[in-house]
Design an enzyme around this catalytic site. Structure first.
Site, short mmCIF file in Angstrom:
data_model
loop_
_atom_site.label_atom_id
_atom_site.label_comp_id
_atom_site.label_asym_id
_atom_site.label_seq_id
_atom_site.Cartn_x
_atom_site.Cartn_y
_atom_site.Cartn_z
N TYR A 1 57.97 67.61 100.82
CA TYR A 1 57.60 66.44 100.32
C TYR A 1 57.10 66.02 99.07
O TYR A 1 57.32 65.06 98.47
CB TYR A 1 56.47 66.01 101.34
CG TYR A 1 56.99 66.00 102.74
CD1 TYR A 1 57.58 64.74 103.24
CD2 TYR A 1 56.96 67.13 103.67
CE1 TYR A 1 58.12 64.84 104.52
CE2 TYR A 1 57.64 67.17 104.93
CZ TYR A 1 58.11 66.06 105.32
OH TYR A 1 58.85 65.95 106.56
N ARG B 1 60.29 65.06 97.00
CA ARG B 1 60.84 63.72 97.76
C ARG B 1 59.85 62.64 97.10
O ARG B 1 60.21 61.45 96.55
CB ARG B 1 60.89 63.60 99.15
CG ARG B 1 62.02 64.42 99.85
CD ARG B 1 61.53 64.45 101.12
NE ARG B 1 62.23 63.10 101.73
CZ ARG B 1 61.93 62.85 103.26
NH1 ARG B 1 61.40 63.81 103.82
NH2 ARG B 1 62.43 61.62 103.53
N HIS C 1 57.24 56.00 110.96
CA HIS C 1 57.14 57.58 110.61
C HIS C 1 56.19 57.82 109.54
O HIS C 1 56.19 59.01 108.98
CB HIS C 1 58.75 57.81 110.39
CG HIS C 1 59.66 57.78 111.79
ND1 HIS C 1 61.02 58.00 111.78
CD2 HIS C 1 59.37 57.69 113.04
CE1 HIS C 1 61.51 57.92 113.02
NE2 HIS C 1 60.56 57.63 113.73
N CYS D 1 44.03 63.72 106.11
CA CYS D 1 43.20 65.01 106.35
C CYS D 1 43.08 65.44 107.64
O CYS D 1 42.91 64.76 108.58
CB CYS D 1 41.92 64.52 105.49
SG CYS D 1 40.69 66.17 105.74
N CYS E 1 40.38 66.58 99.82
CA CYS E 1 40.45 65.18 100.43
C CYS E 1 39.51 64.33 99.61
O CYS E 1 38.21 64.48 99.53
CB CYS E 1 40.09 65.53 101.83
SG CYS E 1 40.05 63.96 102.75
N GLY F 1 70.88 50.22 109.13
CA GLY F 1 71.05 51.58 108.41
C GLY F 1 70.40 52.72 109.24
O GLY F 1 69.74 53.58 108.43
N THR F 2 70.41 52.83 110.70
CA THR F 2 69.79 54.07 111.07
C THR F 2 70.93 54.42 112.13
O THR F 2 71.92 53.64 112.79
CB THR F 2 68.47 53.61 111.94
OG1 THR F 2 68.40 54.54 112.79
CG2 THR F 2 68.51 52.10 112.56
N ASN G 1 75.47 48.29 109.60
CA ASN G 1 75.58 49.76 109.48
C ASN G 1 76.99 50.04 108.67
O ASN G 1 77.89 49.05 108.94
CB ASN G 1 75.36 50.59 110.68
CG ASN G 1 75.15 52.03 110.38
OD1 ASN G 1 75.76 52.47 109.55
ND2 ASN G 1 74.11 52.60 110.87
N LEU G 2 76.87 50.89 107.91
CA LEU G 2 78.21 51.41 107.17
C LEU G 2 79.14 51.72 108.16
O LEU G 2 80.22 51.26 107.97
CB LEU G 2 77.80 52.42 106.17
CG LEU G 2 78.72 52.77 104.98
CD1 LEU G 2 79.11 51.66 104.01
CD2 LEU G 2 78.01 53.85 104.02
N1 APR Z 1 74.44 50.67 104.35
C1 APR Z 1 74.38 50.67 105.78
N2 APR Z 1 74.18 51.64 106.38
C2 APR Z 1 74.10 52.75 105.79
C3 APR Z 1 74.38 53.01 104.71
C4 APR Z 1 74.58 51.81 103.42
N3 APR Z 1 74.69 51.69 102.33
N4 APR Z 1 74.64 54.43 104.08
C5 APR Z 1 74.37 55.16 105.31
N5 APR Z 1 74.26 54.05 106.06
C6 APR Z 1 74.05 54.64 107.67
C7 APR Z 1 74.67 55.65 108.33
O1 APR Z 1 76.07 55.08 108.63
C8 APR Z 1 73.68 56.10 109.30
O2 APR Z 1 73.93 55.35 110.49
O3 APR Z 1 72.62 54.66 107.82
C9 APR Z 1 72.42 55.94 108.92
C10 APR Z 1 71.57 56.89 108.50
O4 APR Z 1 71.20 57.61 109.32
P1 APR Z 1 70.20 58.79 109.30
O5 APR Z 1 70.50 59.73 108.17
O6 APR Z 1 70.21 59.49 110.40
O7 APR Z 1 68.91 58.05 109.23
P2 APR Z 1 67.90 57.51 110.21
O8 APR Z 1 68.74 56.84 111.07
O9 APR Z 1 67.02 56.44 109.36
O10 APR Z 1 67.15 58.65 110.64
C11 APR Z 1 65.99 58.21 111.65
O11 APR Z 1 65.36 60.68 111.63
O12 APR Z 1 65.17 62.66 110.54
C12 APR Z 1 64.54 61.64 111.17
O13 APR Z 1 62.36 60.84 110.37
C13 APR Z 1 63.67 60.87 110.02
O14 APR Z 1 63.39 58.39 110.01
C14 APR Z 1 64.45 59.58 110.18
C15 APR Z 1 64.97 59.28 111.44
#
Ligand code: APR
Length: 233
Positions: free
Chosen positions: A52, A55, A107, A115, A134, A174-175, A200-201
């Site tokens: 961390y 990051r 998250h 702490c 702390c 983007g998830t 999403n991409l």
């Molecule tokens: N624009 C839009 N979407 C995108 C882009 C972009 N430029 N680049 C990547 N993506 C999409 C990918 O296609 C994928 O679906 O973003 C998503 C990223 O997925 P993950 O890496 O799994 O991230 P996330 O969904 O935020 O993960 C959820 O998992 O590990 C845990 O706590 C962590 O909060 C996180 C959680």
């Protein structure tokens, strides 16, 4: 109009923050069990802190900036008649830097420490070390990143659930749709009759549940979507 927006790592990808899954993803280089569980922290706090710390340093390095997707979501929230609830799975602060207020970090946040002694959270911009004290209770060695690890309960769940059910639109950006409970909100929205959109991409694990989708980079698709909403009003 009430809009609940859920963002994931993909919204910060164009800002240079690595996503988790996929070829250059953080979980390709690290095992979740080694760095993102309470057990890992008990076993090897130095290793987990280092993960961390790296990051956090990168986030604060000056190389990372909000991109047009973050900026346009902040602009959307300022429009009269539009009420945005911004929920993010991201632990970065790019929504805040873009001007969004009241972001629900389900998250947790990389720039906060919690702490395990007194339970208080504090802002943190430096590395966390086992000897870090702390600022609330003065004890050393009890601070951890205020992030939600696997096996822990995400934050704001009741508030988010209520907002999703009361929304006109639920928009996921983007998830990957692989991590619950965040991945389940699209179903909550659908069951409540809320219109759903995915940006999403690529396809995600939950793409099939959404009413509509916009495929492409968030930095392009989000500004286009926001401009469309504003123009339609
Ligand atoms: N624009 C839009 N979407 C995108 C882009 C972009 N430029 N680049 C990547 N993506 C999409 C990918 O296609 C994928 O679906 O973003 C998503 C990223 O997925 P993950 O890496 O799994 O991230 P996330 O969904 O935020 O993960 C959820 O998992 O590990 C845990 O706590 C962590 O909060 C996180 C959680």
């Amino acid at each position: 109009m009430k809009i609940v927006i859920l963002t994931g790592a993909g919204i910060s990808a164009e800002s240079g923050v690595p996503t988790f899954r996929g070829p250059d993803g953080l979980w390709e280089g690290h095992r979740v069990e080694d760095v993102a569980t309470p057990e890992a922290f008990r076993r090897d706090p130095v290793l987990v802190q280092r993960f961390y710390n790296m990051r956090r340093r990168f986030l604060l390095s000056g190389a990372v900036h909000p991109n047009p997707a973050h900026l346009e979501l902040a602009r959307l929230a300022l429009q009269p008649g539009i009420e945005v609830t911004l929920v993010t799975q991201n632990i970065d602060d790019l929504h805040e830097r873009a001007g969004s207020a009241g972001v629900l970090h389900m998250h947790g946040e990389l720039l906060k420490a919690r702490c395990e002694g007194c339970g208080e959270t504090s802002g943190i911009r430096e590395d966390l070390e086992p000897a870090t004290i702390c600022p609330e209770c003065g004890e050393a060695g009890r601070l951890r990143p205020d992030v939600v690890w696997f096996g822990e309960m995400p934050y704001f769940l009741e508030e988010i659930g209520r907002a999703v059910e009361a929304a006109d639109w639920f928009v996921s950006i983007g998830t990957s749709g692989l991590v619950y409970p965040a991945a389940g909100y699209v179903s909550v929205a659908r069951d409540a009759g809320v219109r759903t959109l995915e940006i999403n991409l690529d396809e995600s694990a939950t793409s099939g549940i959404f009413d509509d989708s916009l495929r492409g980079p968030a930095g392009e698709q989000v500004p286009r979507w926001v401009a469309g909403i504003i123009a339609a009003r």
